[in-house]
Write a protein that holds these residues in place. Structure first.
Motif, PDB file in Angstrom:
ATOM      1  N   LYS A 188       0.832  -1.209   0.000  1.00  0.00           N
ATOM      2  CA  LYS A 188       0.000   0.000   0.000  1.00  0.00           C
ATOM      3  C   LYS A 188       0.863   1.253   0.000  1.00  0.00           C
ATOM      4  CE  LYS A 188      -3.959  -2.130   2.307  1.00  0.00           C
ATOM      5  NZ  LYS A 188      -4.835  -2.153   3.509  1.00  0.00           N
ATOM      6  N   GLY A 189       0.513   2.199  -0.870  1.00  0.00           N
ATOM      7  CA  GLY A 189       1.230   3.457  -0.954  1.00  0.00           C
ATOM      8  C   GLY A 189       2.432   3.445  -1.864  1.00  0.00           C
ATOM      9  N   LEU A 190       2.776   2.268  -2.426  1.00  0.00           N
ATOM     10  CA  LEU A 190       3.945   2.161  -3.301  1.00  0.00           C
ATOM     11  C   LEU A 190       3.511   1.945  -4.737  1.00  0.00           C
ATOM     12  CD1 LEU A 190       6.088  -0.196  -1.041  1.00  0.00           C
ATOM     13  CD2 LEU A 190       6.224   2.300  -1.194  1.00  0.00           C
ATOM     14  N   GLU A 191       4.412   2.235  -5.676  1.00  0.00           N
ATOM     15  CA  GLU A 191       4.146   2.014  -7.104  1.00  0.00           C
ATOM     16  C   GLU A 191       5.393   1.485  -7.789  1.00  0.00           C
ATOM     17  OE1 GLU A 191       2.834   5.719  -8.735  1.00  0.00           O
ATOM     18  OE2 GLU A 191       0.723   5.322  -8.294  1.00  0.00           O
ATOM     19  N   TRP A 192       5.177   0.724  -8.863  1.00  0.00           N
ATOM     20  CA  TRP A 192       6.261   0.214  -9.699  1.00  0.00           C
ATOM     21  C   TRP A 192       5.844   0.352 -11.161  1.00  0.00           C
ATOM     22  CZ3 TRP A 192       4.519  -2.067  -5.260  1.00  0.00           C
ATOM     23  CH2 TRP A 192       5.455  -2.271  -4.237  1.00  0.00           C
ATOM     24  N   ASP A 193       6.826   0.409 -12.057  1.00  0.00           N
ATOM     25  CA  ASP A 193       6.502   0.496 -13.484  1.00  0.00           C
ATOM     26  C   ASP A 193       5.810  -0.760 -13.984  1.00  0.00           C
ATOM     27  OD1 ASP A 193       7.558   3.006 -13.639  1.00  0.00           O
ATOM     28  OD2 ASP A 193       9.441   2.406 -14.595  1.00  0.00           O
ATOM     29  N   ALA A 194       6.197  -1.923 -13.453  1.00  0.00           N
ATOM     30  CA  ALA A 194       5.604  -3.193 -13.870  1.00  0.00           C
ATOM     31  C   ALA A 194       5.212  -3.994 -12.642  1.00  0.00           C
ATOM     32  CB  ALA A 194       6.586  -3.989 -14.734  1.00  0.00           C
ATOM     33  N   VAL A 195       3.974  -4.441 -12.600  1.00  0.00           N
ATOM     34  CA  VAL A 195       3.466  -5.209 -11.456  1.00  0.00           C
ATOM     35  C   VAL A 195       2.867  -6.516 -11.964  1.00  0.00           C
ATOM     36  CG1 VAL A 195       1.683  -5.310  -9.660  1.00  0.00           C
ATOM     37  CG2 VAL A 195       3.046  -3.230  -9.960  1.00  0.00           C
ATOM     38  N   PHE A 196       3.253  -7.606 -11.304  1.00  0.00           N
ATOM     39  CA  PHE A 196       2.714  -8.933 -11.604  1.00  0.00           C
ATOM     40  C   PHE A 196       1.858  -9.391 -10.425  1.00  0.00           C
ATOM     41  CE2 PHE A 196       6.590  -8.507 -14.043  1.00  0.00           C
ATOM     42  CZ  PHE A 196       6.246  -9.010 -15.287  1.00  0.00           C
ATOM     43  N   LEU A 197       0.661  -9.874 -10.738  1.00  0.00           N
ATOM     44  CA  LEU A 197      -0.246 -10.406  -9.726  1.00  0.00           C
ATOM     45  C   LEU A 197      -0.540 -11.867 -10.071  1.00  0.00           C
ATOM     46  CD1 LEU A 197      -2.802  -7.453  -9.462  1.00  0.00           C
ATOM     47  CD2 LEU A 197      -0.898  -7.930  -7.928  1.00  0.00           C
ATOM     48  N   PRO A 198       0.293 -12.795  -9.631  1.00  0.00           N
ATOM     49  CA  PRO A 198       0.059 -14.212  -9.911  1.00  0.00           C
ATOM     50  C   PRO A 198      -0.904 -14.822  -8.894  1.00  0.00           C
ATOM     51  CG  PRO A 198       2.105 -13.965  -8.718  1.00  0.00           C
ATOM     52  CD  PRO A 198       1.564 -12.563  -8.920  1.00  0.00           C
ATOM     53  N   GLY A 199      -1.377 -16.029  -9.213  1.00  0.00           N
ATOM     54  CA  GLY A 199      -2.215 -16.761  -8.270  1.00  0.00           C
ATOM     55  C   GLY A 199      -3.577 -16.154  -8.035  1.00  0.00           C
ATOM     56  N   LEU A 200      -4.146 -15.451  -9.027  1.00  0.00           N
ATOM     57  CA  LEU A 200      -5.468 -14.840  -8.858  1.00  0.00           C
ATOM     58  C   LEU A 200      -6.539 -15.898  -9.105  1.00  0.00           C
ATOM     59  CD1 LEU A 200      -5.196 -11.240 -10.333  1.00  0.00           C
ATOM     60  CD2 LEU A 200      -4.878 -12.059  -7.995  1.00  0.00           C
ATOM     61  N   GLU A 201      -6.770 -16.694  -8.083  1.00  0.00           N
ATOM     62  CA  GLU A 201      -7.697 -17.821  -8.166  1.00  0.00           C
ATOM     63  C   GLU A 201      -8.686 -17.786  -7.015  1.00  0.00           C
ATOM     64  OE1 GLU A 201      -4.779 -20.793  -7.710  1.00  0.00           O
ATOM     65  OE2 GLU A 201      -3.628 -20.043  -9.425  1.00  0.00           O
ATOM     66  N   GLU A 202      -9.820 -18.428  -7.216  1.00  0.00           N
ATOM     67  CA  GLU A 202     -10.761 -18.625  -6.117  1.00  0.00           C
ATOM     68  C   GLU A 202     -10.066 -19.436  -5.025  1.00  0.00           C
ATOM     69  OE1 GLU A 202     -14.201 -17.625  -5.770  1.00  0.00           O
ATOM     70  OE2 GLU A 202     -13.420 -16.241  -7.268  1.00  0.00           O
ATOM     71  N   GLY A 203     -10.143 -18.963  -3.810  1.00  0.00           N
ATOM     72  CA  GLY A 203      -9.452 -19.613  -2.707  1.00  0.00           C
ATOM     73  C   GLY A 203      -8.173 -18.906  -2.320  1.00  0.00           C
ATOM     74  N   SER A 204      -7.645 -18.111  -3.255  1.00  0.00           N
ATOM     75  CA  SER A 204      -6.452 -17.311  -2.968  1.00  0.00           C
ATOM     76  C   SER A 204      -6.814 -15.832  -2.876  1.00  0.00           C
ATOM     77  CB  SER A 204      -5.382 -17.534  -4.040  1.00  0.00           C
ATOM     78  OG  SER A 204      -4.920 -18.864  -4.023  1.00  0.00           O
TER      79      SER A 204
END
Length: 294
Positions: A188-204
């Motif tokens: 929270k409050g931080l930023e990056w040029d490239a962000v990866f969000l893996p594991g976006l699944e039901e249950g996670s």
């Protein structure tokens, strides 16, 4: 009426990929990180954000093997109290099991000494993350005993503990600079040029314990919003179609229902238990759907 005007031009649309399994997703992360670096994005301007601490360990191991430097925000896996306590339990147990029998023996020790129950993980976020950390150690143990089937002598607890020391040392090497690994909470409050969000699944994400609880689901939805808004330019989301759970059994996984709200999946992908909520009339346009998944 105030009109919000962007100060930067539109970037590329978010990418999303469905992988067959976690190994494929991790390999995809490595390829994508190298692609961003080849485009001139510095490692310090890249982040991988996950829902729970326990999801970081296999990513750390993969990046170490790939020679990609990283920094873990909020503490390294092997420094976490639950992990240190679990390792001490293994040391004191003096296990005689070897080879394929070793992970089950370690799980039994976790159950008796730490109350670990892979089929009944309850409690608040801290308790769930503690149980997930123990599950990661068991997964590492399973990977360790199956890594080299040609060994003349089946590995035992002492060999596994030595391997954990090696992994800890490899993790320490990557403390200076590199790709940021973090939970979404700590980003929270931080930023990056490239962000990866893996594991976006039901249950996670949403986490399994939020099922059937509208307020908890709303909180999970807000958490994902935090994750996606950490990206200045590139955003990549992904999920695995099959994954081994904390009970050690592999099962099919659904992509997160929230990807529908983002326009990254068609509405038919939403779980039947989650009704489609009408959108408030806000004057904003609907999210633009992307093309077919790669």
């Amino acid at each position: 009426t105030k009109v919000l005007t962007a100060t930067r031009p539109s970037g590329p649309p978010p990418s999303r990929v469905a992988y067959a399994d976690p190994a494929a997703e991790l390999a995809g992360l490595v390829r994508a990180i190298r692609a961003r670096q080849n485009e001139g994005i510095a490692p310090a301007d890249i982040a991988i954000l996950v829902r729970m601490n326990a999801q970081l360990a296999p990513i750390e191991s993969t990046l170490t093997t790939a020679g990609i430097a990283y920094v873990v925000r909020g503490g390294r896996f092997y420094e976490r109290p639950a992990v240190r306590a679990a390792i001490r339990v293994i040391q004191r147990a003096k296990l005689v099991a070897v080879g394929d029998d070793l992970p089950a023996a370690i799980q039994a020790v976790f159950a008796s000494a730490l109350g670990y129950d892979p089929d009944g993980i309850r409690g608040g976020p801290e308790e769930r993350e503690r149980a997930a950390d123990l599950g990661v150690l068991l997964a590492i143990a399973a990977e360790f005993v199956s890594a080299d089937v040609d060994r003349a002598i089946a590995p035992g607890a002492a060999d596994f503990l030595a391997d954990l020391v090696r992994r800890d040392g490899a993790e320490r090497v990557n403390l200076v600079g590199g790709v940021t690994l973090s939970t979404i909470h700590r980003a929270k409050g931080l930023e990056w040029d490239a962000v990866f969000l893996p594991g976006l699944e039901e249950g996670s994400l949403p986490i399994g314990q939020a099922a059937g609880d509208p307020e908890a689901l709303d909180e999970e939805r807000r958490l994902l919003y935090v994750g996606i808004t950490r990206a200045r330019l590139h955003l990549a989301v992904s999920w695995a179609e099959r994954r081994v759970g904390s009970n050690g059994r592999e099962a099919s996984r659904r992509p997160s229902r929230f990807l529908v709200d983002l326009g990254l999946l068609p509405s038919r992908a939403r779980p039947a238990t989650e009704p489609i909520r009408p959108r408030a009339a806000s004057g904003r346009s609907e999210p633009r759907p992307l093309g077919d998944p790669r």
